[in-house]
Design a protein around this motif. Structure first.
Motif, PDB file in Angstrom:
ATOM      1  N   TRP A   1       3.916   5.804  -5.474  1.00  0.00           N
ATOM      2  CA  TRP A   1       3.779   5.825  -6.935  1.00  0.00           C
ATOM      3  C   TRP A   1       2.752   6.869  -7.367  1.00  0.00           C
ATOM      4  O   TRP A   1       2.980   7.674  -8.261  1.00  0.00           O
ATOM      5  CB  TRP A   1       3.355   4.444  -7.447  1.00  0.00           C
ATOM      6  N   THR A   2       1.636   6.850  -6.672  1.00  0.00           N
ATOM      7  CA  THR A   2       0.557   7.741  -7.071  1.00  0.00           C
ATOM      8  C   THR A   2       0.988   9.198  -7.000  1.00  0.00           C
ATOM      9  O   THR A   2       0.680   9.995  -7.866  1.00  0.00           O
ATOM     10  CB  THR A   2      -0.651   7.530  -6.149  1.00  0.00           C
ATOM     11  N   PHE A   3       1.721   9.530  -5.927  1.00  0.00           N
ATOM     12  CA  PHE A   3       2.072  10.932  -5.793  1.00  0.00           C
ATOM     13  C   PHE A   3       3.228  11.332  -6.683  1.00  0.00           C
ATOM     14  O   PHE A   3       3.367  12.492  -7.057  1.00  0.00           O
ATOM     15  CB  PHE A   3       2.348  11.257  -4.320  1.00  0.00           C
ATOM     16  N   LYS A   4       4.057  10.356  -7.056  1.00  0.00           N
ATOM     17  CA  LYS A   4       5.186  10.715  -7.905  1.00  0.00           C
ATOM     18  C   LYS A   4       4.828  10.665  -9.381  1.00  0.00           C
ATOM     19  O   LYS A   4       5.556  11.187 -10.215  1.00  0.00           O
ATOM     20  CB  LYS A   4       6.364   9.776  -7.611  1.00  0.00           C
ATOM     21  N   ALA A   5       3.706  10.041  -9.701  1.00  0.00           N
ATOM     22  CA  ALA A   5       3.357   9.867 -11.109  1.00  0.00           C
ATOM     23  C   ALA A   5       3.245  11.220 -11.803  1.00  0.00           C
ATOM     24  O   ALA A   5       2.884  12.221 -11.195  1.00  0.00           O
ATOM     25  CB  ALA A   5       2.048   9.102 -11.215  1.00  0.00           C
ATOM     26  N   ASP A   6       3.567  11.204 -13.069  1.00  0.00           N
ATOM     27  CA  ASP A   6       3.602  12.422 -13.852  1.00  0.00           C
ATOM     28  C   ASP A   6       2.219  13.066 -13.966  1.00  0.00           C
ATOM     29  O   ASP A   6       1.224  12.394 -14.232  1.00  0.00           O
ATOM     30  CB  ASP A   6       4.126  12.068 -15.239  1.00  0.00           C
ATOM     31  N   LYS A   7       2.168  14.367 -13.796  1.00  0.00           N
ATOM     32  CA  LYS A   7       0.886  15.058 -13.778  1.00  0.00           C
ATOM     33  C   LYS A   7       0.149  14.960 -15.117  1.00  0.00           C
ATOM     34  O   LYS A   7      -1.056  14.746 -15.177  1.00  0.00           O
ATOM     35  CB  LYS A   7       1.128  16.527 -13.421  1.00  0.00           C
TER      36      LYS A   7
ATOM     37  N   GLY B   1       3.865   1.535  -1.112  1.00  0.00           N
ATOM     38  CA  GLY B   1       4.464   1.634  -2.443  1.00  0.00           C
ATOM     39  C   GLY B   1       3.510   2.320  -3.410  1.00  0.00           C
ATOM     40  O   GLY B   1       3.905   3.208  -4.177  1.00  0.00           O
ATOM     41  N   ILE B   2       2.277   1.926  -3.327  1.00  0.00           N
ATOM     42  CA  ILE B   2       1.299   2.491  -4.253  1.00  0.00           C
ATOM     43  C   ILE B   2       1.070   3.977  -3.979  1.00  0.00           C
ATOM     44  O   ILE B   2       0.954   4.778  -4.895  1.00  0.00           O
ATOM     45  CB  ILE B   2      -0.006   1.687  -4.160  1.00  0.00           C
ATOM     46  N   LEU B   3       1.034   4.322  -2.695  1.00  0.00           N
ATOM     47  CA  LEU B   3       0.880   5.734  -2.337  1.00  0.00           C
ATOM     48  C   LEU B   3       2.003   6.558  -2.967  1.00  0.00           C
ATOM     49  O   LEU B   3       1.757   7.591  -3.594  1.00  0.00           O
ATOM     50  CB  LEU B   3       0.939   5.891  -0.815  1.00  0.00           C
TER      51      LEU B   3
ATOM     52  N   LEU C   1       0.469  12.713 -17.366  1.00  0.00           N
ATOM     53  CA  LEU C   1      -0.001  11.344 -17.574  1.00  0.00           C
ATOM     54  C   LEU C   1      -1.322  11.130 -16.840  1.00  0.00           C
ATOM     55  O   LEU C   1      -2.298  10.613 -17.390  1.00  0.00           O
ATOM     56  CB  LEU C   1       1.057  10.360 -17.048  1.00  0.00           C
ATOM     57  N   ILE C   2      -1.348  11.551 -15.575  1.00  0.00           N
ATOM     58  CA  ILE C   2      -2.553  11.376 -14.783  1.00  0.00           C
ATOM     59  C   ILE C   2      -3.731  12.070 -15.446  1.00  0.00           C
ATOM     60  O   ILE C   2      -4.830  11.530 -15.545  1.00  0.00           O
ATOM     61  CB  ILE C   2      -2.331  11.958 -13.361  1.00  0.00           C
TER      62      ILE C   2
ATOM     63  N   PHE D   1       0.820  -1.198   0.000  1.00  0.00           N
ATOM     64  CA  PHE D   1       0.000   0.000   0.000  1.00  0.00           C
ATOM     65  C   PHE D   1       0.863   1.261   0.000  1.00  0.00           C
ATOM     66  O   PHE D   1       0.621   2.196  -0.743  1.00  0.00           O
ATOM     67  CB  PHE D   1      -0.928  -0.026   1.210  1.00  0.00           C
TER      68      PHE D   1
END
Lengths: 707, 59
Positions: B34-40, B30-32, B42-43, B28
């Motif tokens: 990932w979610t916050f680091k993901a490219d804006k 890890g996913i958090l 892309l999101i 969990f």
């Protein structure tokens, strides 16, 4: 890049939509019927298939697996194709899936009405149907994963994650909970007994709510809400967190259905902690949905689809706020076994699932028929009638639950229980009446919708194959922004999801392992003996008639319950109960220590005509038990099955069992005869009385009971 | 043949509960991250997939 031409399959979606409407109406009708039978018992008709105990499983199964089930498939088949920019993997599998599911529903209704049930709530279907469900579910899975694999859109939108989670988890829950030992073609015994059976069952039951009624519908919300509002979801990041947090926590929450029961404390506490934490992701999801509409509320006023979605999401928020509250032990002590739970469930079912389904139907049908909705005004009427229906249903039920529970707990100054059980029932009858009015309104609304959609279809022309075009997936996925390790994940969404869910599955199963293992969890009580053959047959009749839908067999360690029913229940008392029959609702009194409370003659008269012994009772009468013969031909197989499950009958007992059965039955016949009640010894009522007279007796007056 | 007998033979079973809790927490977190680091960008692009016009520049 070459653009590819293809078409979306609307036909399967249409069929699922029809099935959703049909079964929705049927399920609600059955629900309304039994809601009225609750205050007007003659509606049970003195006919086995229409008694409450059989109708209630038909209602719950119809609404959950037929109405919501078809609703899920309708929404998934529509949205998955568009999100993947691909037609469903196989038209044939779509067809098998559709017809297979409808056949399962039909056979479910037939078997439940004829009394073939495992006696485990929300998993009542017998083993051949369980197998059929597994097969159809696999077909659905292949079709879904096949579509995902041949998609033309590189990213998997969050709705698809919800669908995948639903598929994997429901498969796991269904298989684990359905472990049963067939005795005959339509009869089986749960592999687990007592406390373990209860734990598995509510781990299943809770997660069925989570992964059948919630996650797929959240997927639908994340697709259809942006669609209908024509704007992206408020925060996509939040939706990802919503997803993972739900998956992560739900799996652990099941034991909150078993607070204050004989379940070990650590399991209860774990259930409470995770249930309370669940409020965070649930409300995150709700706010995400509602904020999507920020600045577009004028649209909501205009568009019936959005109105339904807004109320649905609000009800999701209410139900998921209430759920954690109900998991708190002090609240649970009041709410459990009462109508409060019925209210809670219907805020979810009528509000969240029902209204979301209606919203999706109003959105889909006009589009698939290439026309406009026949009447927005009628849809508005449906919306208001439905909303008022929910309110008239829920508020009286909350009131009834709270009032009755308080009455159960009241003592006089002399330290006596203040109310007879039956007094607490007759007191809340007006609430039951109001509930059925709410249900009638809700059903009327649904019928208006069916009419409206019928007119819409008549005016439009159905587009069976909707033309579309898209570029195939590039071999190399373009880099977004700076290179990032998530690219690895991006390229392998399916693998990643599969692995994650293996982790979820392991976690879920491991949660239960300790309960199976640690012997001290279930202190054995030496005086607890297996049921006699006659009692076993009686117990099967109890299961068949669905007595557990109104009666619990679990005395919690509260002053009032001990005063009313006797010594509280111990884990060790249930080690031979395949399946457990703790129940979840006390419409009638707890029966865990019914044995020896009344003479045989009382039960004989009571089962024939409950009102004769308990004036004002709302229990159905069971005249056919006095005519049907006990199925003694099944006794040896049943004993053998129990032996296989570890019940210590002596070697070779199966062949002697019927002799013992007749002996004991004759004893009851004679005792009845002394009260001038005539019956043959091989009638089903005799077996049922034997079972009722046995309940809780093993440790009556036992001081050595542990724990 | 009794179901619990199969499991009774697993040694040190209490570790499983703890272990699975740990697996979950790590997953969990890890996913958090990932979610916050993901490219804006892309999101944003993904969030528009359900809409017919899913090219952000045309909105």
């Amino acid at each position: 890049m070459q653009i590819e031409q293809f078409s979306y399959d609307n036909k399967t979606v249409k069929w699922f939509a029809f099935a959703t409407m049909l079964w929705g109406i049927v399920g609600m009708l059955v629900g309304l019927w039994i809601a009225i039978a609750m205050y007007y018992p003659p509606l049970n008709l003195g006919f086995a298939p229409t008694t409450f105990g059989r109708m209630r499983p038909v209602h719950t199964n119809a609404v959950i697996f037929a109405f919501v089930g078809n609703g899920i498939f309708m929404g998934v088949y529509y949205s998955l194709q568009r999100l993947c920019k691909a037609r469903m993997f196989s038209d044939l599998l779509s067809k098998i899936h559709f017809w297979g599911w409808q056949l399962i529903i039909l056979s479910a209704a037939l078997t439940l009405w004829t009394g073939h049930t495992t006696g485990k709530e929300y998993a009542e279907l017998e083993w051949p149907i369980d197998i059929a469900i597994t097969l159809v579910w696999v077909v659905f899975g292949i079709n879904m994963f096949g579509t995902i694999l041949k998609r033309r859109e590189s990213h998997l939108y969050v709705a698809i994650w919800f669908y995948i989670a639903t598929w994997v988890t429901v498969a796991m829950l269904h298989i684990v909970n359905s472990f049963e030992l067939p005795v005959s073609i339509l009869k089986s015994y749960s592999w687990y007994a007592g406390v373990q059976d209860a734990l598995v069952q509510w781990w299943y039951g809770h997660n069925a709510v989570a992964f059948f009624l919630t996650t797929p519908y959240l997927g639908l919300m994340y697709y259809f809400l942006p669609k209908a509002a024509n704007r992206p979801v408020y925060s996509y990041r939040l939706s990802i967190i919503h997803f993972w947090a739900l998956i992560f926590m739900y799996i652990w929450a099941g034991p909150h259905h078993l607070l204050y029961t004989a379940l070990p404390d650590w399991a209860q506490s774990l259930g409470v902690v995770f249930s309370v934490m669940l409020i965070a992701p649930s409300w995150g999801g709700m706010l995400n949905g509602l904020f999507t509409l920020r600045g577009a509320w004028d649209k909501v006023r205009e568009e019936p689809v959005l109105k339904f979605l807004v109320v649905a999401i609000t009800c999701y928020g209410m139900a998921t706020f209430e759920g954690p509250m109900l998991s708190l032990k002090s609240v649970n002590a009041i709410a459990h076994f009462s109508d409060w739970i019925i209210a809670h469930v219907h805020v979810g079912a009528l509000g969240w699932n029902g209204f979301l389904t209606f919203g999706v139907l109003y959105w889909l049908i006009p589009r698939m028929y290439n026309t406009q909705l026949y009447s927005k005004k009628l849809a508005g009427t449906h919306f208001w009638i439905g909303t008022i229906g929910i309110i008239l249903y829920a508020i009286p039920m909350y009131w009834a639950g709270f009032t009755q529970s308080m009455m159960w707990k009241q003592f006089t100054e002399e330290g006596q229980l203040k109310f007879q059980f039956l007094e607490t029932v007759t007191h809340i009858i007006p609430m039951y009446v109001s509930r059925s009015i709410g249900g009638t309104l809700y059903l009327t609304g649904a019928l208006i919708m069916v009419y409206n959609l019928y007119k819409t279809m008549a005016a439009g022309s159905f587009v069976a194959n909707e033309e579309a075009e898209a570029a195939p997936l590039p071999k190399v996925i373009p880099v977004h922004g700076k290179e990032h390790w998530h690219r690895w994940v991006e390229k392998r969404p399916v693998q990643m999801l599969v692995f994650s869910f293996i982790a979820v599955a392991i976690g879920g199963i491991l949660e239960m392992v300790p309960t199976f293992l640690i012997k001290s969890n279930i202190p054995t009580i030496s005086s607890v003996k297996p049921y006699t053959p006659l009692e076993l047959q009686g117990r099967d009749i109890y299961v068949r008639e669905g007595c557990y839908t109104c009666h619990s067999q679990m005395i919690r360690p509260f002053r009032d319950e001990v005063a009313r029913y006797g010594e509280y229940s111990k884990a060790g008392e249930f080690v031979y109960d395949h399946p457990f029959q703790w129940g979840s609702k006390r419409t009638g009194p707890d029966l865990a220590r019914e044995g020896g409370k009344y003479p045989d003659s009382w039960h004989f008269n009571h089962m024939m005509d409950p009102q004769s012994m308990s004036p004002g009772s709302i229990m159905p009468s069971y005249p056919w038990l006095y005519e049907n013969n006990i199925d003694t031909s099944s006794t040896p197989a049943k004993i053998r099955a129990m032996q296989t499950l570890g019940v210590p009958y002596e070697e070779g007992y199966a062949n002697k069992a019927n002799a013992d059965l007749m002996n004991q039955a004759n004893g009851i016949r004679v005792s009845l005869k002394m009260e001038k009640l005539e019956t043959a010894k091989d009638k089903e009522i005799v077996a049922l009385i034997a079972y009722l007279q046995r309940l809780g007796k093993d440790i009556k007056g036992e001081q050595t009971a542990q724990k | 043949m009794k179901f619990i007998n199969y499991l009774e033979s697993i040694a040190g079973v209490s570790i499983y509960g703890l272990g699975s809790l740990l697996i979950f927490s790590v997953l969990f977190l890890g996913i958090l991250v990932w979610t916050f680091k993901a490219d804006k960008k892309l999101i944003e692009e993904i969030s528009r997939i359900p809409l017919d016009n899913n090219n952000p520049t045309h909105s």
